[in-house]
Design a protein around this motif. Structure first.
Motif, PDB file in Angstrom:
ATOM      1  N   VAL A 109      -7.766   0.217  -7.392  1.00 56.05           N
ATOM      2  CA  VAL A 109      -7.977   1.432  -6.609  1.00 56.05           C
ATOM      3  C   VAL A 109      -8.319   2.562  -7.577  1.00 56.05           C
ATOM      4  O   VAL A 109      -7.626   2.761  -8.579  1.00 56.05           O
ATOM      5  CB  VAL A 109      -6.733   1.797  -5.791  1.00 56.05           C
TER       6      VAL A 109
ATOM      7  N   ASP B  84       0.833  -1.200   0.000  1.00 53.86           N
ATOM      8  CA  ASP B  84       0.000   0.000   0.000  1.00 53.86           C
ATOM      9  C   ASP B  84       0.868   1.250   0.000  1.00 53.86           C
ATOM     10  O   ASP B  84       2.081   1.209   0.227  1.00 53.86           O
ATOM     11  CB  ASP B  84      -0.917  -0.001   1.228  1.00 53.86           C
TER      12      ASP B  84
ATOM     13  N   LEU C 294      -4.463   2.084   3.160  1.00 53.51           N
ATOM     14  CA  LEU C 294      -5.169   1.981   1.884  1.00 53.51           C
ATOM     15  C   LEU C 294      -5.252   0.521   1.466  1.00 53.51           C
ATOM     16  O   LEU C 294      -4.256  -0.214   1.539  1.00 53.51           O
ATOM     17  CB  LEU C 294      -4.449   2.793   0.807  1.00 53.51           C
ATOM     18  N   ASN C 295      -6.409   0.107   1.033  1.00 54.11           N
ATOM     19  CA  ASN C 295      -6.619  -1.275   0.578  1.00 54.11           C
ATOM     20  C   ASN C 295      -6.173  -1.404  -0.877  1.00 54.11           C
ATOM     21  O   ASN C 295      -6.751  -0.776  -1.762  1.00 54.11           O
ATOM     22  CB  ASN C 295      -8.096  -1.646   0.727  1.00 54.11           C
ATOM     23  N   VAL C 296      -5.149  -2.205  -1.123  1.00 58.09           N
ATOM     24  CA  VAL C 296      -4.649  -2.397  -2.487  1.00 58.09           C
ATOM     25  C   VAL C 296      -4.823  -3.849  -2.930  1.00 58.09           C
ATOM     26  O   VAL C 296      -4.072  -4.357  -3.760  1.00 58.09           O
ATOM     27  CB  VAL C 296      -3.175  -1.964  -2.616  1.00 58.09           C
ATOM     28  N   GLU C 297      -5.836  -4.510  -2.379  1.00 55.64           N
ATOM     29  CA  GLU C 297      -6.104  -5.886  -2.806  1.00 55.64           C
ATOM     30  C   GLU C 297      -6.801  -5.912  -4.163  1.00 55.64           C
ATOM     31  O   GLU C 297      -6.630  -6.854  -4.929  1.00 55.64           O
ATOM     32  CB  GLU C 297      -6.953  -6.603  -1.760  1.00 55.64           C
ATOM     33  N   ASP C 298      -7.592  -4.896  -4.442  1.00 59.74           N
ATOM     34  CA  ASP C 298      -8.309  -4.789  -5.714  1.00 59.74           C
ATOM     35  C   ASP C 298      -7.959  -3.460  -6.367  1.00 59.74           C
ATOM     36  O   ASP C 298      -7.214  -2.645  -5.806  1.00 59.74           O
ATOM     37  CB  ASP C 298      -9.828  -4.894  -5.486  1.00 59.74           C
TER      38      ASP C 298
ATOM     39  N   PRO D 265      -4.003  -1.588  10.650  1.00 58.89           N
ATOM     40  CA  PRO D 265      -4.323  -2.048   9.289  1.00 58.89           C
ATOM     41  C   PRO D 265      -5.597  -1.442   8.712  1.00 58.89           C
ATOM     42  O   PRO D 265      -5.667  -1.159   7.517  1.00 58.89           O
ATOM     43  CB  PRO D 265      -4.458  -3.576   9.454  1.00 58.89           C
ATOM     44  N   GLU D 266      -6.602  -1.223   9.544  1.00 56.90           N
ATOM     45  CA  GLU D 266      -7.870  -0.699   9.040  1.00 56.90           C
ATOM     46  C   GLU D 266      -7.747   0.755   8.575  1.00 56.90           C
ATOM     47  O   GLU D 266      -8.657   1.275   7.912  1.00 56.90           O
ATOM     48  CB  GLU D 266      -8.978  -0.827  10.091  1.00 56.90           C
TER      49      GLU D 266
END
Length: 269
Positions: free
Chosen positions: A260, A117, A254-258, A250-251
């Motif tokens: 963005v 991230d 930035l979420n970079v699993e999918d 972690p929450e």
């Protein structure tokens, strides 16, 4: 609006006979480290996103760059930028230009396996230093972050751009606003830009995050030449459980699993 191949982006936006942009908007993935970041070696872990922000290039990508499409009374211009990360990555910045002068800006990034991230996901550009008045509809009146906003209230606030530089002993990230619906940056005559987003992160400061980071004391900050605008999907939290190793929860990253993606619009006022 005037786009440039050599410059790799939007180089001019004139409204009412006045140039609104001092620099070409570019993707930005970096924020100035805060004291808590220094304690957890954030700069070492995230440093290549600073390089990506400073040295991304529109050269060496697809043969057609930018890609221009026309649909009715709108024209879209998409630039692809190659980023100096390991592993290598790229991002797209699309301008959708409407007939009334409104421009929708969309930053897109497809995560690369092995690349984590980033501290921020957004767009940065400069306006003239005379554009020194700010109004925003979001959390305030003080600066807020994704993990530091429970003491704020949603409302419409006004201040001067220089007032958003917090007087910390060591210059560091400051002035961020969360859940911003719109922001106006204007001169003393009320001329400037209106930015509209969906609960975006936003800041208007006299300096870039790189200039802030380079100063160990406030007197080392350079003379003010611009108003620096940053509109972002999100900025990672500033942590703070302690200042000697605790990382951002972690929450609040930035979420970079999918894929963005972040969009906002701007228009002259």
């Amino acid at each position: 609006a005037l786009f440039s191949y050599p410059a790799g982006g939007l180089v001019s936006y004139r409204y009412g006979g006045r140039e609104m942009l001092a620099t070409t908007p570019k993707p930005n993935f970096w924020r100035a480290p805060v004291d808590n970041d220094c304690g957890s070696d954030m700069m070492n872990r995230y440093g290549q996103w600073k390089l990506a922000s400073m040295y991304l290039t529109h050269h060496g990508g697809p043969a057609e760059n930018p890609v221009v499409k026309r649909d009715g009374d709108t024209v879209s211009v998409t630039y692809r930028y190659q980023m100096p990360t390991v592993p290598a990555s790229s991002c797209d910045l699309t301008y959708l230009v409407y007939g009334d002068g409104t421009i929708k800006v969309t930053l897109s990034y497809r995560p690369v396996e092995g690349l984590g991230d980033m501290p921020e996901f957004g767009v940065m550009f400069k306006m003239d230093a005379d554009d020194d008045r700010l109004e925003w509809y979001g959390n305030g009146p003080e600066e807020t972050y994704v993990d530091r906003k429970r003491g704020a209230k949603l409302g419409i606030y006004h201040n001067l751009v220089k007032d958003n530089m917090a007087r910390y002993c060591v210059p560091q990230e400051c002035g961020n606003k969360t859940d911003v619906r719109y922001a106006k940056i204007t001169d003393k005559e009320g001329r400037g830009l209106l930015l509209v987003g969906n609960e975006m992160h936003f800041s208007a400061l006299p300096y870039t995050p790189h200039e802030i980071e380079n100063a160990a004391h406030s007197y080392e900050l350079p003379k003010v030449h611009y108003t620096v605008i940053r509109a972002a999907l999100k900025q990672m939290g500033v942590a703070g459980d302690d200042s000697w190793g605790a990382k951002t929860h972690p929450e609040y990253l930035l979420n970079v699993e999918d894929k963005v993606q972040f969009s906002f619009t701007f228009k002259g006022i």
